[in-house]
Design an enzyme around this catalytic site. Structure first.
Site, PDB file in Angstrom:
ATOM      1  N   LYS A  24      23.128  66.043 -13.162  1.00 65.39           N
ATOM      2  CA  LYS A  24      23.013  66.257 -14.614  1.00 65.39           C
ATOM      3  C   LYS A  24      21.578  66.002 -15.087  1.00 65.39           C
ATOM      4  CE  LYS A  24      25.442  63.475 -17.515  1.00 65.39           C
ATOM      5  NZ  LYS A  24      24.548  62.854 -18.504  1.00 65.39           N
ATOM      6  N   SER A  25      20.987  64.902 -14.653  1.00 60.88           N
ATOM      7  CA  SER A  25      19.634  64.569 -15.112  1.00 60.88           C
ATOM      8  C   SER A  25      18.639  65.668 -14.745  1.00 60.88           C
ATOM      9  CB  SER A  25      19.168  63.253 -14.475  1.00 60.88           C
ATOM     10  OG  SER A  25      19.927  62.187 -14.950  1.00 60.88           O
ATOM     11  N   GLY A  96      22.829  62.224 -24.816  1.00 59.93           N
ATOM     12  CA  GLY A  96      21.676  61.372 -25.105  1.00 59.93           C
ATOM     13  C   GLY A  96      20.415  61.917 -24.457  1.00 59.93           C
ATOM     14  N   ARG A 124      24.423  56.111 -31.254  1.00 57.79           N
ATOM     15  CA  ARG A 124      23.554  55.567 -30.195  1.00 57.79           C
ATOM     16  C   ARG A 124      22.121  55.316 -30.695  1.00 57.79           C
ATOM     17  NH1 ARG A 124      24.635  58.700 -24.738  1.00 57.79           N
ATOM     18  NH2 ARG A 124      23.429  56.942 -23.954  1.00 57.79           N
ATOM     19  N   SER A 168      14.894  52.567 -19.356  1.00 62.30           N
ATOM     20  CA  SER A 168      15.660  53.766 -19.712  1.00 62.30           C
ATOM     21  C   SER A 168      14.864  54.999 -19.330  1.00 62.30           C
ATOM     22  CB  SER A 168      15.929  53.774 -21.220  1.00 62.30           C
ATOM     23  OG  SER A 168      16.187  55.094 -21.655  1.00 62.30           O
ATOM     24  N   GLN A 170      15.584  57.953 -20.166  1.00 58.70           N
ATOM     25  CA  GLN A 170      15.504  58.866 -21.319  1.00 58.70           C
ATOM     26  C   GLN A 170      14.307  58.499 -22.187  1.00 58.70           C
ATOM     27  OE1 GLN A 170      19.434  58.559 -23.009  1.00 58.70           O
ATOM     28  NE2 GLN A 170      20.362  59.713 -21.340  1.00 58.70           N
ATOM     29  N   ASP A 315      25.157  54.346 -14.326  1.00 58.29           N
ATOM     30  CA  ASP A 315      26.338  55.152 -14.663  1.00 58.29           C
ATOM     31  C   ASP A 315      27.546  54.831 -13.778  1.00 58.29           C
ATOM     32  OD1 ASP A 315      24.986  56.417 -16.719  1.00 58.29           O
ATOM     33  OD2 ASP A 315      24.257  58.026 -15.426  1.00 58.29           O
ATOM     34  N   ARG A 388      32.754  59.135 -18.148  1.00 61.42           N
ATOM     35  CA  ARG A 388      32.719  58.253 -16.965  1.00 61.42           C
ATOM     36  C   ARG A 388      33.869  57.251 -16.973  1.00 61.42           C
ATOM     37  NH1 ARG A 388      28.506  60.371 -14.385  1.00 61.42           N
ATOM     38  NH2 ARG A 388      26.681  60.850 -15.646  1.00 61.42           N
TER      39      ARG A 388
END
Ligand code: S3P
Length: 436
Positions: A24-25, A96, A124, A168, A170, A315, A388
């Site tokens: 996904k990332s 996110g 978030r 993080s 992100q 995760d 998840r």
């Protein structure tokens, strides 16, 4: 499976060879970097999940043409200055990664943009990204100072020298991407040890990124050039099947083409520490190492997971809680406070649902302790629309007594739309057994 409930029955044996969908990332990043490039980027193995489609849709709304040609996704890059001003708020859905990376990309544009998301994303925290971007000169307004919608006004960005307060990827990626639009160098220090897909993939698109012990640097004035990207399988998806095989007596699993990026291997390392026999066989490796992972079940032991390990398995923590119930001794996870600001408060969701299954867990602000082995009993699971949590408790249902019912199972479409179909095939014995 009905539309609003998935029913999971215990599984006596698990012996399967599996292929899993793309990471996904990396899928988000391949689309974004392709869009920012000059030329046509070709992506194979892109994850076709709701989160990735959110990135795709936002880029389309910014004027980027993306098309599917058989197995390949083609991104017609517009270069760093080629986005069109969007005519409506950009909907990041549940993602996110989409919202935070777009904050970095849109902070230095000459048009206004508004980023919105679903109910979960709207809760978030975004101040962690907005604050350093504001230090660069970005003009960003957040609801109640911290939450989406995110309103971005046109701005010219200067450089930044910033110590990341939280590990993080992100946040780190948003600031690196803002650096592409800045007029001066961006230097990042502090908690830079989160997953490093951005650092690996940007150079694949021709960007020069300097990484030394303890800091990361990106110089201004660079151009991205279209590339071919093969997205390997997602280790966080592989983790569900590894966990299932690790808990079912005699369990064996072989998973092909999994990303073996060292910043994603924390869960496999914990499984090994708990006693599972796991072997990785690396095949090809550019821009990401990937290969086959094989696991053979042996009785598990409890372990301690420390704060410094969390970024590499962030995760997979719900799965560690499930494994802990089947392991002998105490498993304690600390330093995992970030789980409280994921798609749900994952620590609360783990505790509530494990207790519903009859297990005992001590919950901390930043983690939990579980003493095993403990019997699990089928129960109604509330995933709080968090993919998840839904999948981790479906795996718990495989080793529980009686039937487990997962509410709103369709949330798995965020990262693994085929999850329940694969689970059915495993239940029906339709999988090829391992040969090792
Ligand atoms: C992601 C980073 C992680 C992870 C998320 C995807 C990314 O979050 O939980 O699912 O693609 O950068 P952090 O920002 O907490 O590292």
């Amino acid at each position: 499976m009905t539309m609003s409930q998935a029913r999971i029955l215990p599984l006596r044996t698990f012996d399967a060879q599996l292929a899993i969908p793309g990471d996904k990332s990396l899928s988000h990043r391949a689309l974004l970097f392709g869009a920012l490039s000059e030329g046509l980027t070709e992506i194979t193995g892109l994850l076709a999940s709701a989160d990735v489609l959110s990135t795709w849709a936002c880029l389309s709304a910014l004027g980027v043409k993306i098309e599917q040609m058989g197995e390949t996704v083609l991104v017609h890059g517009v270069g760093l200055g080629g986005f069109l001003s969007p005519s409506a708020p950009l909907d990041c859905g549940n993602s996110g990664t989409t919202l935070r990376l777009l904050m970095g990309i849109l902070a230095g544009q000459n048009f206004e943009a508004c980023l919105v998301g679903d109910a979960s994303l709207t809760r978030r925290p975004m101040k962690r990204v907005a604050e350093p971007l504001r230090q660069m000169g970005a003009k960003i307004a957040l609801r109640e100072g911290n939450f989406p919608p995110v309103q971005i006004q046109p701005a010219t960005l200067k450089g930044l020298d910033y110590a990341l307060p939280v590990a993080s990827a992100q946040l780190k990626s948003a600031l690196i991407l803002a650096g592409l639009f800045a007029q001066e160098r961006v230097t990042l220090r502090g908690e830079i040890g989160s997953r490093d897909h951005t650092e690996r993939l940007l150079p694949h698109f021709g960007v020069n990124l300097h990484k030394s012990d303890g800091f990361l640097q990106i110089e201004p004035g660079q151009t991205l050039h279209a590339a071919q990207v093969q997205v390997p399988g997602d280790p966080s998806t592989a983790a569900f099947w590894l966990a299932a095989a690790a808990m079912i007596p005699g369990g064996r699993v072989e998973i092909e083409r999994v990303s073996l990026n060292p910043t994603r291997l924390g869960f496999i390392n914990v499984l090994k520490r708990m006693g599972a026999v796991v072997v990785e066989e690396m095949t090809v490796g550019n821009p990401e190492p990937l290969g086959i992972v094989r696991l053979q079940q042996v009785p598990l032991q409890g372990t301690r997971v420390y704060a410094h390990e969390i970024p590499d398995l962030v995760d997979e923590v719900p799965l560690i809680a499930i494994l802990a119930t089947q392991a002998t001794g105490i498993t304690e996870v600390r330093g995992a406070g970030e789980l409280r600001v994921k798609e749900s408060d994952r620590l609360e969701a783990i505790a509530l649902n494990l207790r519903a299954m009859g297990a005992q867990i001590t919950l901390f602000e930043d983690g939990f302790a579980i003493e095993g082995p403990q019997a699990l009993y089928g129960a109604e699971i509330e995933p709080f629309h968090d993919h998840r949590i839904a999948m981790a408790f479906a795996i718990a249902g495989l080793v529980a007594t009686g039937e487990t019912r997962i509410l709103n199972p369709e949330c798995v479409s965020i990262s693994y739309p085929e999850f329940f179909d694969v689970l059915s095939s495993i239940h029906n014995g339709a999988m090829t057994p391992c040969v090792f």
